[in-house]
Design an enzyme around this catalytic site. Sequence first.
Site, PDB file in Angstrom:
ATOM      1  N   SER A 146     -39.404  20.125  24.381  1.00 38.44           N
ATOM      2  CA  SER A 146     -40.265  19.355  25.278  1.00 38.44           C
ATOM      3  C   SER A 146     -41.748  19.657  25.032  1.00 38.44           C
ATOM      4  O   SER A 146     -42.268  19.373  23.963  1.00 38.44           O
ATOM      5  CB  SER A 146     -39.852  19.617  26.727  1.00 38.44           C
ATOM      6  OG  SER A 146     -40.417  18.697  27.605  1.00 38.44           O
TER       7      SER A 146
ATOM      8  N   ASP B 266     -49.112  18.614  12.626  1.00 35.95           N
ATOM      9  CA  ASP B 266     -49.594  17.348  12.071  1.00 35.95           C
ATOM     10  C   ASP B 266     -51.103  17.352  11.833  1.00 35.95           C
ATOM     11  O   ASP B 266     -51.594  16.626  10.956  1.00 35.95           O
ATOM     12  CB  ASP B 266     -49.230  16.196  12.999  1.00 35.95           C
ATOM     13  CG  ASP B 266     -47.761  15.807  12.900  1.00 35.95           C
ATOM     14  OD1 ASP B 266     -47.022  16.478  12.158  1.00 35.95           O
ATOM     15  OD2 ASP B 266     -47.354  14.841  13.578  1.00 35.95           O
TER      16      ASP B 266
ATOM     17  N   LYS C  71     -36.374  17.127  22.377  1.00 37.80           N
ATOM     18  CA  LYS C  71     -36.513  16.384  23.639  1.00 37.80           C
ATOM     19  C   LYS C  71     -37.872  15.696  23.630  1.00 37.80           C
ATOM     20  O   LYS C  71     -38.901  16.318  23.829  1.00 37.80           O
ATOM     21  CB  LYS C  71     -36.393  17.290  24.863  1.00 37.80           C
ATOM     22  CG  LYS C  71     -36.530  16.530  26.180  1.00 37.80           C
ATOM     23  CD  LYS C  71     -36.425  17.462  27.377  1.00 37.80           C
ATOM     24  CE  LYS C  71     -36.547  16.679  28.686  1.00 37.80           C
ATOM     25  NZ  LYS C  71     -37.884  16.092  28.883  1.00 37.80           N
TER      26      LYS C  71
END
Length: 437
Positions: free
Chosen positions: A336, A347, A361
């Site tokens: 999460s 990224d 999730k």
Amino acid sequence: MRKSLKAYKLKIQEMQYLPIFYRKIMHRRVFQIAILLFLQVALVLGPWAGPAAALTPEQQLLSEAWRIVNRSYVDDKFNSKNWWSIREKAVKQPLNDRQQTYTAIQGMLANLDDPFTRLLKPEQYRSLQVNTSGELTGVGLQIAIDPQTNTLTVVAPLAGSPADKAGIQPLDRILKIDGTPTSELSLDEAATRMRGRIGTPVTLTLGREGRDAAEEIKLVRDRIALNPVYAELQSGAENLPVGYIRLSQFSANATEEVARAIDGLEKQGAAAYILDLRNNPGGLLQAGIEIARLWLDSGTIVYTVNRQGILGSFEASGQALTGDPLIVLVNKGTASASEILAGALQDNGRAQLVGEKTFGKGLIQSLFDLSDGSGLAVTVAKYETPNHTDINKLGISPDRVVPLEPIARDQIGTAADLQYQAALQLLKETTVLAKSV
């Protein structure tokens, strides 16, 4: 001539009375047509002509829950179900008391096939609010329904909790709680059964991959500390001063505690960092976003996608607290908000990830109050990493995969912790590369 004249006068008199007769007939016909038209209108408008029947308090609560989902749920197709028809069927059920209404709401939500969209009864709702802001008592497990097997699964034990000390691991399956099969319980009912007064026992029946037989573990409930941060300056390869920060949960005070940890480690001379998100099951979305901003000067942190397919984003737009090299440790219990943070740092090229693929999730829930003190957790959006990776049910792959061998809690961050040692080695390589450029 006289006779024919009399006859003519009589004919004239008869003709004078004819219009009166026809007027009476036409009046009667108009009256009959008017009655007929009135009856037809009454038949057409029948149910709408009078005031609508008032809903009972139980029907009102059910309709209130239905409206919240109707306007907020991420899937406007409602799992390819007719959401209006579901309400009509639900409201016609016998709703004689609050428990029957709760059961009807739960049945209505089950049509969405989304374990994260759920009813929270008043006690459960209060407990969830405490879980992100204060302290609680219980065994210290973060749990979820595995969407593939539909079984109650451990996301992660909380650090230092009875479950953690007993060796319960991420992805363990909770088969029974005090002998009651968890297949008969909702997610929140299972959580409620594991909470309780300090010093009281609870027995969990667990299944684990690679084990043929289930195992019973007796735990004693205790107070669960929610201070989510542990920080320490450690010595890495070639005496590189490494700031080690372990974050166990994204609670309301997590951002402040991480910021305090970074500031303290900077003052102690840290030249590189390891951020340990292993077994961190998530928590508050905003905390994950704010902690990402502590490490990033700029860049997208996460994209959110709502039911209209509209992308929203959260950006980093201030000065990071440190620009030193960073490694993030992840495993199967990283979920999460932890995945949002790990994905943002990966990224944006700010950090490399070491460990195992994360839990997966990628859904965002909001909490909504109901008028009787209960609440609804509703999936309102999904998120994507800055590179538009949808990680729901897939997880995030680390840059360097290192399986985690079972270790004791006091071995975390030591020579016995192979993932930690791999992070130190990667920091050494990064530092050497930076010096050679």
